[in-house]
Write a protein that holds these residues in place. Structure first.
Motif, PDB file in Angstrom:
ATOM      1  N   TYR A  37     -43.188  -0.959   2.763  1.00 60.73           N
ATOM      2  CA  TYR A  37     -42.120  -1.513   2.672  1.00 60.73           C
ATOM      3  C   TYR A  37     -42.323  -2.530   1.612  1.00 60.73           C
ATOM      4  O   TYR A  37     -43.477  -2.946   1.189  1.00 60.73           O
ATOM      5  N   ARG A  38     -41.131  -3.021   0.852  1.00 62.46           N
ATOM      6  CA  ARG A  38     -41.475  -3.864   0.087  1.00 62.46           C
ATOM      7  C   ARG A  38     -40.435  -5.223  -0.118  1.00 62.46           C
ATOM      8  O   ARG A  38     -39.298  -4.544   0.067  1.00 62.46           O
ATOM      9  N   GLN A  39     -40.689  -6.506  -0.304  1.00 60.78           N
ATOM     10  CA  GLN A  39     -39.842  -7.340  -0.832  1.00 60.78           C
ATOM     11  C   GLN A  39     -40.053  -8.497  -2.088  1.00 60.78           C
ATOM     12  O   GLN A  39     -41.014  -9.204  -1.737  1.00 60.78           O
ATOM     13  N   LYS A  43     -34.518 -10.888  -2.462  1.00 57.51           N
ATOM     14  CA  LYS A  43     -33.746  -9.415  -2.211  1.00 57.51           C
ATOM     15  C   LYS A  43     -34.350  -9.418  -1.260  1.00 57.51           C
ATOM     16  O   LYS A  43     -35.049  -9.785  -0.555  1.00 57.51           O
ATOM     17  N   GLN A  44     -33.334  -8.219  -0.056  1.00 56.44           N
ATOM     18  CA  GLN A  44     -34.117  -7.449   0.888  1.00 56.44           C
ATOM     19  C   GLN A  44     -35.323  -6.456   1.340  1.00 56.44           C
ATOM     20  O   GLN A  44     -35.113  -5.903   0.065  1.00 56.44           O
ATOM     21  N   ARG A  45     -35.753  -6.418   2.259  1.00 65.24           N
ATOM     22  CA  ARG A  45     -36.833  -5.827   1.974  1.00 65.24           C
ATOM     23  C   ARG A  45     -36.153  -4.326   2.432  1.00 65.24           C
ATOM     24  O   ARG A  45     -34.992  -4.012   3.074  1.00 65.24           O
ATOM     25  N   GLU A  46     -37.130  -3.068   1.414  1.00 66.97           N
ATOM     26  CA  GLU A  46     -36.994  -2.390   1.282  1.00 66.97           C
ATOM     27  C   GLU A  46     -37.515  -1.030   1.614  1.00 66.97           C
ATOM     28  O   GLU A  46     -39.415  -1.523   1.174  1.00 66.97           O
ATOM     29  N   GLU A  47     -37.689   0.625   2.146  1.00 70.49           N
ATOM     30  CA  GLU A  47     -38.128   0.914   2.428  1.00 70.49           C
ATOM     31  C   GLU A  47     -38.829   1.472   1.124  1.00 70.49           C
ATOM     32  O   GLU A  47     -37.913   1.651   0.441  1.00 70.49           O
ATOM     33  N   VAL A  48     -40.142   1.391   0.837  1.00 71.15           N
ATOM     34  CA  VAL A  48     -40.751   2.684  -0.633  1.00 71.15           C
ATOM     35  C   VAL A  48     -40.726   3.760  -0.140  1.00 71.15           C
ATOM     36  O   VAL A  48     -40.930   4.857  -0.527  1.00 71.15           O
ATOM     37  N   ALA A  60     -39.034   6.434  -1.293  1.00 70.85           N
ATOM     38  CA  ALA A  60     -37.012   5.286  -2.453  1.00 70.85           C
ATOM     39  C   ALA A  60     -36.912   6.314  -3.524  1.00 70.85           C
ATOM     40  O   ALA A  60     -37.874   6.860  -4.409  1.00 70.85           O
ATOM     41  N   SER A  62     -36.726   4.829  -6.434  1.00 76.02           N
ATOM     42  CA  SER A  62     -37.475   4.154  -7.324  1.00 76.02           C
ATOM     43  C   SER A  62     -38.695   4.562  -7.859  1.00 76.02           C
ATOM     44  O   SER A  62     -39.281   3.938  -9.011  1.00 76.02           O
TER      45      SER A  62
END
Length: 121
Positions: A37-39, A43-48, A60, A62
């Protein structure tokens, strides 16, 4: 007790590459999935990316085509190869693992402390 330790972050120019590693250690009976994941600031933490036992992967949108997740089952280690990095990839990257600490427990999700990735010229 389970520990996840990330390494490999740093400063890289746009278009460059980095490889992150995350090693899980401690009381581990089995691991079903590992991921990143990254943050980014504000911003909110997002799954990579995620990889499950058997090798299936999920990314993801992106990062598709630029990042590759892989796993060394013998070493309980997950990797994230990041190519063609962009400034918007700048974030703290966290690894996680869905695991059984022992044969008679439920699955838990453990997290690493995070490693900073900065993409800037």
């Amino acid at each position: 007790q389970v520990q996840l330790v990330e390494s490999g972050g740093g400063l890289v120019q746009p278009g460059g590459s980095l490889r992150l590693s995350c090693a899980a250690s401690g009381s581990i009976f089995s691991i079903s999935a590992m991921g990143w994941y990254r943050q980014a600031p504000g911003k909110q933490r997002e799954e990579v990316a995620t990889i499950i036992s058997g090798g299936s992967t999920n990314y993801a949108d992106s990062v598709k085509g630029r990042f590759t997740i892989s796993r060394d089952y013998a070493k309980n280690t997950v990797y994230l190869q990041m190519n063609s990095l962009k400034p918007e990839d700048t974030a703290v990257y966290y690894c996680n693992a869905d695991l059984l600490p022992s044969y008679d427990t439920d699955f838990i999700r453990s997290w690493g402390q995070g490693t900073q990735v900065t993409v800037s010229s």
